[in-house]
Structures are given as C-alpha cells and as structure tokens.
Design an enzyme around this catalytic site. Structure first.
Site, mmCIF file in Angstrom:
data_model
loop_
_atom_site.group_PDB
_atom_site.id
_atom_site.type_symbol
_atom_site.label_atom_id
_atom_site.label_comp_id
_atom_site.label_asym_id
_atom_site.label_seq_id
_atom_site.Cartn_x
_atom_site.Cartn_y
_atom_site.Cartn_z
ATOM 1 N N ASP A 108 0.802 -1.233 0.000
ATOM 2 C CA ASP A 108 0.000 0.000 0.000
ATOM 3 C C ASP A 108 0.834 1.283 0.000
ATOM 4 O O ASP A 108 0.285 2.378 0.158
ATOM 5 C CB ASP A 108 -0.935 0.014 1.221
ATOM 6 N N ASP A 167 -6.795 -4.031 -5.595
ATOM 7 C CA ASP A 167 -6.453 -2.701 -5.059
ATOM 8 C C ASP A 167 -5.011 -2.306 -5.400
ATOM 9 O O ASP A 167 -4.670 -1.130 -5.472
ATOM 10 C CB ASP A 167 -6.584 -2.660 -3.526
HETATM 11 N N1 GLY Z 1 -7.315 -1.538 0.043
HETATM 12 C C1 GLY Z 1 -8.278 -1.937 0.985
HETATM 13 C C2 GLY Z 1 -9.632 -1.426 0.725
HETATM 14 O O1 GLY Z 1 -9.954 -0.934 -0.320
HETATM 15 O O2 GLY Z 1 -10.445 -1.514 1.621
#
Ligand code: GLY
Length: 392
Positions: free
Chosen positions: A112, A170
């Site tokens: 992330d 994601d």
């Molecule tokens: N990346 C985690 C979410 O979208 O909740």
C-alpha cells in the site's frame, strides 16, 4: 435608440446566463466549503496526537498510525483542499501530517506504499515542494519494488493470511508511484515492474464480464494461480464495489502513463461493466457489493462512488465518447453533494462524506465515513471543476 435597446437586451442575456452558470456550480462550491471547514477543524483538533483519522468506530474517530494502509489519505485530502481553496492553514496542516509519514519510505511490509506515500508526499511535491520530498518518494518506490517477484510478475500485496502469494485488485493503485519514480530520477525498472504487474493482473483478476476477483493467490515458485476469491467482498464470485472502482482507476492511470491501448480497453470495459450493472441504484452510489441480495436495503459505499467518479472524469478525456463517462461521474458527484452523503459542517466526526463501507465481512467500518472516500471525492471535485472551467 434601437442600438441601445439591443445592447441592453444583450447585457441582460449575458447576466442571466452568468447567473445560471453560477447556480449550476453552486453545489461544487458548497462541497469545497464544507471540505475546507471539516478538514481544517479536524486537522487542528488532532494536531497533537501524531496520528491520522481513518473512520468512525463506536462513535469515536478512529485514529491510526503511519503504517496503517490509509495513512496517506488525510494529508492528501488536506493538500487537495489547499489546492482548491488556496487556504494557507490547510497547507500548513498538510505539511505537518505529511511529515508523520517520512519513515514509510523504508517500509517494505505492505504493497500500500503508493496510497500512503504518493497521496501525501506526491501531492506535497506537486503543490509546495520541500527539499527531500522527491527522495522520499523514490525511496518508497524502491521499497515497493522489493515486493515484486520475477516468478509471478507481480507485487505481493499482503504478508498475513494463509495465501502463498496474495495479490489484490487494489494493488493497481500503487503503480502510479512507480511510473512517476521511473520518470523522475528513479530506476527504469520501476516502470517495467508496473507494466508487468498491470499485464499479469489483466490475465488473472478479471472475469469474462470485466468484473474482478478481489484476491488472487499465486504459487511463488511457478507463478501459477493457486486460488481466486475475496477478503472484503460478499463471496468469491461476487463484485465487491470498491474492487471494481480500484480496477477502473488503476487501468485509467496505466493508460495515462503508457498510452498502451490495452489499458484503455480495460478501463473502458470496466467502466461499461459498472455503468450498465443492473444492481447500481438510480443515484449511482453502489451497494457495498453488487451481489448483496438485500438490494437497496444493503449499505452503500460512497468510497467506491467517489473513486469511480474521479476515474471516469479522467477516462472521459481519453476517449471520443467521453461525455457519457463525464455525465455519469457528474451524477455521482451530485448525489454525494446532497445532505444524504455530504456532512453538515461540524458533524460526521469531521469527515466530509457519510455512508461508506470498509470491511463488511469482518463487521468493521460499516456505513461510516472513510478517509479515502474523502480523498477521492476531493480529487473528483477538482477534476470536475477543471473540466467545467469553474472558477472557485
Ligand atoms: N485496500 C483496501 C480497501 O480498499 O479496503
């Protein structure tokens, strides 16, 4: 006399049309006004905590540390609101909260980093650069790249759980920082990794209708798919709303950065899937998962709506028939600007939007504000105002 009359009628018509344009964009100004108020207040109230607001839990603002995956969104929102308003308090706080994230440049424990570092330092560098900003992003790109493996052709998403090598949709959102880094003094490899990750994701994450699986896990030695399923959605075969939005946004960004037609085709196909899906409510704010059998009784996800709006506004500039995409994004934003979704000043725990869903299967963050809903809402408002040439 006749000429004077024509002039007066002309001036009157110009006046009427200006007033209409002003009224047409009043809702945008209201969104910016509310955002400026909420963000400034929240930033000053939390300034001594050295933590960042994420959502509301049990009636309290949920604060997180820099290593939380959402840590970049609050500073990022402050930067975007500063960009929209020129308010120097927002700039001051944006820098203050961004600085909390400096250590992330060397953190290799998550995929992330793009969200965390590029939403914060990326906007800082763009709007009010300070010495060191660029290096921090380049170091973060290096850390993110350390999670790439040649065998899979993918950046590993998570280090927890039973999966051997999990990659979530994601993760497409973290590629923008790699593209940027490769173009701004970083290793060319960053771009190659981003391209490879996007390509392998096309092959494995999408179903025939261009909806996506949330989590695909791979054999780290052979790169073979081990499983396809979900973590945050309703079921392995369902369409988790935010996942569809991340895919749309991710491939739109990949097209911007590469001009590769395949990425544009992906973004268009995902947009078509979202925009024509029978479960999308009339107001265009999706259910948290399109397949929730409760239909309109299911919680909505304003974060998915905001991400979708922002992505569609950019995608619309790349295609010949962009008006349909723009109009859809406009409908989303006009819904989010209503009292149903937009906070009243001083309420909603200081967040801008209401009614998002974080992780429903874990019974966490259901029908709550979320910092990333606010971030992508502000980005969409900015893109909309630019495209419509609205003077703020
Ligand atoms: N990346 C985690 C979410 O979208 O909740």
């Amino acid at each position: 006399m006749k000429k004077l009359l024509i002039c007066l009628v002309g001036l009157y018509m110009i006046g009427v049309s200006c007033k209409h344009e002003q009224q047409d964009s009043d809702w945008i100004r209201k969104c910016i006004d509310v955002s400026e108020y909420q963000l400034t207040r929240m930033a000053s109230q939390l300034a001594q905590t050295d933590s960042l607001p994420r959502s509301i839990r049990n009636g309290e603002v949920r604060l997180v540390a820099p290593r939380d995956w959402t840590s970049g969104f609050f500073p990022g929102s402050l930067w975007l609101a500063y960009e929209l308003t020129g308010n120097d308090s927002l700039k001051f706080y944006a820098r203050q909260y961004t600085r909390l994230l400096e250590e992330l440049q060397y953190y290799k424990g998550t995929h992330d980093l793009g969200f965390m570092v590029f939403c914060s330092y990326g906007n800082a560098l763009r709007l009010a650069p300070e010495q060191g900003d660029r290096e921090i992003i380049l170091n973060a790109a290096e850390s993110l790249s350390s999670r790439f493996s040649e065998e899979t052709g993918l950046i590993r998403s998570w280090d927890f759980g039973e999966w051997k090598y999990p990659v979530i949709i994601d993760n497409m959102m973290n590629l923008e920082m790699l593209f940027w880094a490769a173009q701004n003094g970083g290793n060319d490899r960053f771009r190659e990794i981003a391209v490879k990750h996007a390509d392998v994701t096309i092959l494995n994450h999408f179903r025939e209708d261009y909806s996506s699986y949330h989590v695909v896990s791979f054999d780290p030695e052979t790169g073979e798919v081990e499983s396809r399923g979900t973590f945050q959605g309703l079921s392995d075969s369902s369409s988790w709303a935010r996942g569809q939005a991340w895919g749309l946004y991710g491939y739109t960004t990949c097209y911007r950065e590469t001009r590769d037609q395949r990425y544009l085709d992906m973004a268009k196909a995902i947009a078509n899937y979202i925009m024509t899906h029978p479960a999308i409510p009339e107001d265009k704010v999706p259910l948290w998962d399109y397949n929730d059998p409760r239909g309109l009784e299911a919680p909505r996800d304003a974060s998915a709506a905001a991400i979708t709006a922002s992505a569609l506004l950019e995608l619309g500039t790349f295609v010949d028939d962009g008006k349909a995409l723009f109009d859809y994004a406009e409908e989303i934003l006009q819904t989010l600007a209503t009292d149903e979704y937009l906070a009243q000043k001083g309420e909603n725990g200081g967040f801008i939007l209401k009614h998002s869903v974080g992780h429903l299967p874990a019974n966490s963050e259901i029908d709550t504000p979320l910092n990333y809903a606010d971030y992508y809402f502000l980005e969409a408002i900015k893109r909309y105002a630019q495209l419509k040439d609205i003077k703020i």
